[in-house]
Design a protein around this motif. Sequence first.
Motif, PDB file in Angstrom:
ATOM      1  N   ILE A 226      -6.633  -3.332 -17.884  1.00 34.80           N
ATOM      2  CA  ILE A 226      -7.512  -3.804 -16.808  1.00 34.80           C
ATOM      3  C   ILE A 226      -8.680  -2.836 -16.646  1.00 34.80           C
ATOM      4  CG2 ILE A 226      -7.644  -4.200 -14.301  1.00 34.80           C
ATOM      5  CD1 ILE A 226      -4.681  -5.061 -14.442  1.00 34.80           C
ATOM      6  N   ARG A 227      -9.878  -3.386 -16.721  1.00 38.66           N
ATOM      7  CA  ARG A 227     -11.076  -2.555 -16.492  1.00 38.66           C
ATOM      8  C   ARG A 227     -11.357  -2.527 -14.986  1.00 38.66           C
ATOM      9  NH1 ARG A 227     -14.915  -1.085 -19.929  1.00 38.66           N
ATOM     10  NH2 ARG A 227     -14.431  -2.779 -21.387  1.00 38.66           N
ATOM     11  N   VAL A 228     -11.378  -1.328 -14.449  1.00 42.84           N
ATOM     12  CA  VAL A 228     -11.527  -1.176 -13.005  1.00 42.84           C
ATOM     13  C   VAL A 228     -12.981  -1.422 -12.603  1.00 42.84           C
ATOM     14  CG1 VAL A 228     -11.296   0.420 -11.061  1.00 42.84           C
ATOM     15  CG2 VAL A 228      -9.633   0.487 -12.943  1.00 42.84           C
TER      16      VAL A 228
ATOM     17  N   ILE B 292     -10.285   2.081 -17.803  1.00 38.46           N
ATOM     18  CA  ILE B 292      -9.359   1.017 -18.192  1.00 38.46           C
ATOM     19  C   ILE B 292      -7.945   1.525 -17.965  1.00 38.46           C
ATOM     20  CG2 ILE B 292      -8.428  -0.342 -20.100  1.00 38.46           C
ATOM     21  CD1 ILE B 292     -11.228  -0.577 -21.210  1.00 38.46           C
ATOM     22  N   ILE B 293      -7.241   0.863 -17.099  1.00 39.22           N
ATOM     23  CA  ILE B 293      -5.865   1.256 -16.821  1.00 39.22           C
ATOM     24  C   ILE B 293      -4.916   0.230 -17.445  1.00 39.22           C
ATOM     25  CG2 ILE B 293      -6.506   2.410 -14.660  1.00 39.22           C
ATOM     26  CD1 ILE B 293      -5.273  -0.001 -13.170  1.00 39.22           C
ATOM     27  N   THR B 294      -3.689   0.659 -17.637  1.00 39.24           N
ATOM     28  CA  THR B 294      -2.698  -0.250 -18.226  1.00 39.24           C
ATOM     29  C   THR B 294      -1.562  -0.473 -17.246  1.00 39.24           C
ATOM     30  OG1 THR B 294      -3.212   0.543 -20.452  1.00 39.24           O
ATOM     31  CG2 THR B 294      -1.110  -0.595 -20.165  1.00 39.24           C
ATOM     32  N   VAL B 295      -1.243  -1.716 -17.032  1.00 41.04           N
ATOM     33  CA  VAL B 295      -0.100  -2.056 -16.186  1.00 41.04           C
ATOM     34  C   VAL B 295       0.879  -2.851 -17.047  1.00 41.04           C
ATOM     35  CG1 VAL B 295      -1.183  -4.167 -15.297  1.00 41.04           C
ATOM     36  CG2 VAL B 295       0.644  -3.094 -14.000  1.00 41.04           C
ATOM     37  N   ARG B 296       2.139  -2.559 -16.876  1.00 40.12           N
ATOM     38  CA  ARG B 296       3.157  -3.206 -17.704  1.00 40.12           C
ATOM     39  C   ARG B 296       3.870  -4.287 -16.909  1.00 40.12           C
ATOM     40  NH1 ARG B 296       7.035   0.378 -21.456  1.00 40.12           N
ATOM     41  NH2 ARG B 296       5.072   0.375 -22.603  1.00 40.12           N
TER      42      ARG B 296
ATOM     43  N   VAL C  26       0.839  -1.210   0.000  1.00 43.57           N
ATOM     44  CA  VAL C  26       0.000   0.000   0.000  1.00 43.57           C
ATOM     45  C   VAL C  26       0.872   1.257   0.000  1.00 43.57           C
ATOM     46  CG1 VAL C  26      -1.644   1.343   1.384  1.00 43.57           C
ATOM     47  CG2 VAL C  26      -1.985  -1.117   1.084  1.00 43.57           C
ATOM     48  N   ALA C  27       1.943   1.228   0.789  1.00 42.63           N
ATOM     49  CA  ALA C  27       2.804   2.405   0.903  1.00 42.63           C
ATOM     50  C   ALA C  27       3.409   2.794  -0.436  1.00 42.63           C
ATOM     51  CB  ALA C  27       3.905   2.135   1.920  1.00 42.63           C
ATOM     52  N   ARG C  28       3.697   1.790  -1.254  1.00 44.62           N
ATOM     53  CA  ARG C  28       4.329   2.091  -2.540  1.00 44.62           C
ATOM     54  C   ARG C  28       3.333   2.322  -3.659  1.00 44.62           C
ATOM     55  NH1 ARG C  28       8.922  -2.311  -3.590  1.00 44.62           N
ATOM     56  NH2 ARG C  28       8.472  -1.628  -5.714  1.00 44.62           N
ATOM     57  N   ALA C  29       2.123   1.836  -3.485  1.00 46.26           N
ATOM     58  CA  ALA C  29       1.166   1.860  -4.609  1.00 46.26           C
ATOM     59  C   ALA C  29       0.635   3.261  -4.878  1.00 46.26           C
ATOM     60  CB  ALA C  29       0.011   0.913  -4.310  1.00 46.26           C
ATOM     61  N   GLU C  30       0.532   3.562  -6.154  1.00 48.58           N
ATOM     62  CA  GLU C  30      -0.136   4.796  -6.572  1.00 48.58           C
ATOM     63  C   GLU C  30      -1.526   4.487  -7.107  1.00 48.58           C
ATOM     64  OE1 GLU C  30       2.791   7.257  -8.932  1.00 48.58           O
ATOM     65  OE2 GLU C  30       4.087   5.692  -8.127  1.00 48.58           O
ATOM     66  N   ARG C  31      -1.726   3.247  -7.467  1.00 50.44           N
ATOM     67  CA  ARG C  31      -3.055   2.793  -7.885  1.00 50.44           C
ATOM     68  C   ARG C  31      -3.341   1.454  -7.201  1.00 50.44           C
ATOM     69  NH1 ARG C  31      -3.319   4.018 -14.425  1.00 50.44           N
ATOM     70  NH2 ARG C  31      -4.260   6.075 -14.199  1.00 50.44           N
ATOM     71  N   ILE C  32      -4.516   1.371  -6.616  1.00 48.91           N
ATOM     72  CA  ILE C  32      -4.969   0.090  -6.062  1.00 48.91           C
ATOM     73  C   ILE C  32      -6.377  -0.137  -6.594  1.00 48.91           C
ATOM     74  CG2 ILE C  32      -5.429  -1.254  -3.978  1.00 48.91           C
ATOM     75  CD1 ILE C  32      -3.556   0.664  -2.455  1.00 48.91           C
ATOM     76  N   VAL C  33      -6.550  -1.181  -7.326  1.00 48.79           N
ATOM     77  CA  VAL C  33      -7.855  -1.441  -7.936  1.00 48.79           C
ATOM     78  C   VAL C  33      -8.179  -2.925  -7.921  1.00 48.79           C
ATOM     79  CG1 VAL C  33      -7.547   0.513  -9.538  1.00 48.79           C
ATOM     80  CG2 VAL C  33      -6.986  -1.796 -10.293  1.00 48.79           C
ATOM     81  N   VAL C  34      -9.475  -3.184  -7.958  1.00 49.27           N
ATOM     82  CA  VAL C  34      -9.947  -4.516  -8.323  1.00 49.27           C
ATOM     83  C   VAL C  34     -10.422  -4.367  -9.762  1.00 49.27           C
ATOM     84  CG1 VAL C  34     -11.653  -6.319  -7.901  1.00 49.27           C
ATOM     85  CG2 VAL C  34     -10.628  -5.091  -5.976  1.00 49.27           C
ATOM     86  N   GLY C  35      -9.995  -5.258 -10.612  1.00 45.86           N
ATOM     87  CA  GLY C  35     -10.378  -5.115 -12.009  1.00 45.86           C
ATOM     88  C   GLY C  35     -10.279  -6.415 -12.780  1.00 45.86           C
ATOM     89  N   THR C  36     -10.747  -6.346 -14.015  1.00 46.32           N
ATOM     90  CA  THR C  36     -10.741  -7.519 -14.890  1.00 46.32           C
ATOM     91  C   THR C  36      -9.777  -7.288 -16.047  1.00 46.32           C
ATOM     92  OG1 THR C  36     -13.058  -7.891 -14.342  1.00 46.32           O
ATOM     93  CG2 THR C  36     -12.202  -9.035 -16.281  1.00 46.32           C
TER      94      THR C  36
END
Lengths: 324, 193
Positions: free
Chosen positions: B69-71, B83-87, B38-48
């Motif tokens: 990923i669709r949040v 929709i966010i993109t994670v690499r 959590v301390a490092r995260a800039e985005r926290i989501v549940v998504g598909t």
Amino acid sequence: MRPLQSFSGLLALVGLIAHGGAAQAWVRSRTNGCHPVYWSQSCIYLQPDGELTKDLPADQVQRIIQRSIAQWQDRIGGSFLRLIYVPPDGPREARFDRQPTIKFRTGRWCRPGDCQGDRESCYDASAAAITTVFFVNKPDNEQEDGLILDADIELNSVHNQFYDADQLPPRGDGRTLTDLENTLVHELGHLMGLEHTCRSAGDGMPDCTVDHLGQRPPLCSTVLAGMDRDPRLREIAETTMFATAQPRETKKRTPEADDVAAIVAIYPAARDPRSCERPRPRDQCGGGGCALAPHGRTAAAAPLLLLGAILLCMRQRRWSGRTC
Amino acid sequence: MTLRVRFVLACTLLAQVLLKSPSLEASVLLPLSTAQLVARAERIVVGTVVGQESHWVDGGSAIVTDVRIRVTRAVLGAQEGEIITVRRLGGTVGEIGMRVFGEASFRDGEEVLLFAERRGGAYYSVGMTQGTLHITQQGGRRMAQMALGGAEIVGRSGVAPVVRPLEEVLDEVRRALAARRPEPAQGRSEQTR
């Protein structure tokens, strides 16, 4: 050559007997097509970048790298695979160039961008080291799928203070104190095609990944939770290819019977391809294009090296579909 | 053996004893607790996961895969429906595959709880595989499969289940978020964490 998988179980059994009946759990890294990755040559030339970690004197770092290689080499006599150390002779980058490289990241824990404007790719701070393996991806071609083309080890000297645990620990500077040899021996296992002996959710292991006995590797958390009660889980946790390490750990310096059995089974001496070609000079990005970084420094060799680089560029272009 | 040599050996042994730590901490991958994620995260989501695409970067030196990923549930730094993109490092392009040990992976259509941080112009799963929890249905409950290194597996004592109810994990995330010291979301250096 693809080492005979059908012999693996038998060889593993022989190895098991030879090593006093220890439980085994070794796991090979696999492609999406489910074929294990493998080197086709008898040897792997390994060369560090010219700029080593500043945490230790350069000659000591080189000795530790050589010692790490010897830790495997001295134990895998039943295997044809040889790891050959090549002293550093200048700048090297961890990239897809068919030249296995050991690279210390000291300024930024990132793979630098290229000369054409691509941005750098930064790694996770919690990773002490990252091993990258490039392989042929032809799921429908059993003979070629999984053939390793290149592998590099990158060491995170930004967040880790590498040291030699045989000596007094250095004064801490806020980075994690990490025994270099312990880290390197583990990463060399990956470089040869070994997977961790346990798995974690979403770690990229294809679902088909199994240990040499056909079992799905246990969850790392299951091993950690049960290792004090279950001798088999403890043996898995003791392997060099286990996924986690204690602070200042040194036990991964010496490959265990399980780790050794893996290499002997994958690369059995009886199936030595007897080819050991040293990688050719590579292209290297710098200043906006392909530049040579030859092994030797003889001016007279430049035209040949240039020709070699052009051929390498053309070959890479064929593989990747990109321009060099 | 001279007195000086004995003294050095004794000091070495003493230092090794004093420096030995009972906790599982450093690693090829340094295990991260939920609070650390959590301390490092800039985005926290549940998504598909709705799609993935691999491509070369850095002038052909490496392959990365961009995962869309669709949040469905935004906890931090995103909005529902977005929709966010994670690499992630590695992937396959044509006849070349690249594998990075310890990196997170995703499957199309699966649901994840993602902790993402920005590095070098892209978002990545925090702690590589550790910041991507895979959500499954078990007995009518949504469960989050903890990846290697959650706080629950770090210590030898008090080991928690590998699979935990999603809501329980989210509650822990919210508590950690509440405890997180406010700091600027932008301009933080990865190197200083």
